[in-house]
Design an enzyme around this catalytic site. Structure first.
Site, PDB file in Angstrom:
ATOM      1  N   HIS A 167     -38.046   2.632 -19.209  1.00 15.16           N
ATOM      2  CA  HIS A 167     -37.232   1.738 -18.366  1.00 15.16           C
ATOM      3  C   HIS A 167     -37.373   0.379 -19.046  1.00 15.16           C
ATOM      4  O   HIS A 167     -38.502  -0.114 -19.205  1.00 15.16           O
ATOM      5  CB  HIS A 167     -37.789   1.729 -16.939  1.00 15.16           C
ATOM      6  CG  HIS A 167     -37.044   0.859 -15.962  1.00 15.16           C
ATOM      7  ND1 HIS A 167     -36.520   1.327 -14.764  1.00 15.16           N
ATOM      8  CD2 HIS A 167     -36.763  -0.471 -15.984  1.00 15.16           C
ATOM      9  CE1 HIS A 167     -35.949   0.326 -14.106  1.00 15.16           C
ATOM     10  NE2 HIS A 167     -36.079  -0.782 -14.828  1.00 15.16           N
ATOM     11  N   HIS A 210     -38.030  -3.063 -20.477  1.00 11.88           N
ATOM     12  CA  HIS A 210     -38.922  -4.148 -20.036  1.00 11.88           C
ATOM     13  C   HIS A 210     -39.192  -5.074 -21.198  1.00 11.88           C
ATOM     14  O   HIS A 210     -39.329  -4.650 -22.340  1.00 11.88           O
ATOM     15  CB  HIS A 210     -40.241  -3.607 -19.470  1.00 11.88           C
ATOM     16  CG  HIS A 210     -40.927  -2.594 -20.338  1.00 11.88           C
ATOM     17  ND1 HIS A 210     -40.514  -1.278 -20.405  1.00 11.88           N
ATOM     18  CD2 HIS A 210     -41.981  -2.684 -21.178  1.00 11.88           C
ATOM     19  CE1 HIS A 210     -41.283  -0.610 -21.237  1.00 11.88           C
ATOM     20  NE2 HIS A 210     -42.183  -1.445 -21.744  1.00 11.88           N
TER      21      HIS A 210
END
Ligand code: AMP
Length: 114
Positions: A98, A100
């Protein structure tokens, strides 16, 4: 949101984290295994796998980098400097799929990275 994505679950409040700032489309929280005195992660609320996908998500990259600048200033890093890193893919060291941005500061950084 993806139920099996750790950062989606943090964004949804299902897994506790130390959130330091948030905006409509993003949040910033402390890394659980800090690599510097300040180590934050800035993530989008929506599930985007990595920076390699940003080309197909209009405006998100700019919004996240603005958030990076905001939290770095908030953490007192504006003048002393800091490092922004995003790993893309397992080979580059990405362990959570995800997107980041790591924001690292509070100590001298070295280059090149490993
Ligand atoms: P990367 O290896 O670039 O994908 O970075 C993932 C980062 O997430 C690592 O620095 C981990 O220490 C951090 N991390 C993993 N789980 C958590 C968590 N529950 N809360 C905060 N940070 C985490």
């Amino acid at each position: 949101m993806s139920n099996d994505c750790l950062f989606c679950r943090i964004a949804a409040g299902e897994i506790p984290s130390e959130i330091v700032a948030e905006g409509e489309g993003w949040l910033a929280f402390r890394d659980i295994q800090p690599q510097a005195p300040v180590h934050l992660l800035v993530i989008p609320r929506e599930h985007v796998e990595s920076a390699a996908e940003l080309d197909s998500v209009p405006a998100l990259g700019g919004e996240l980098l603005q958030a990076v600048a905001r939290v770095a200033t908030q953490e007192g890093l504006h003048d002393e400097g800091f490092r922004v890193v995003t790993n893309v893919g397992e080979r580059a060291g990405q362990s959570v799929m995800h997107l980041h941005f790591h924001v690292l500061g509070g100590r001298r950084m070295h280059w090149p990275p490993g």
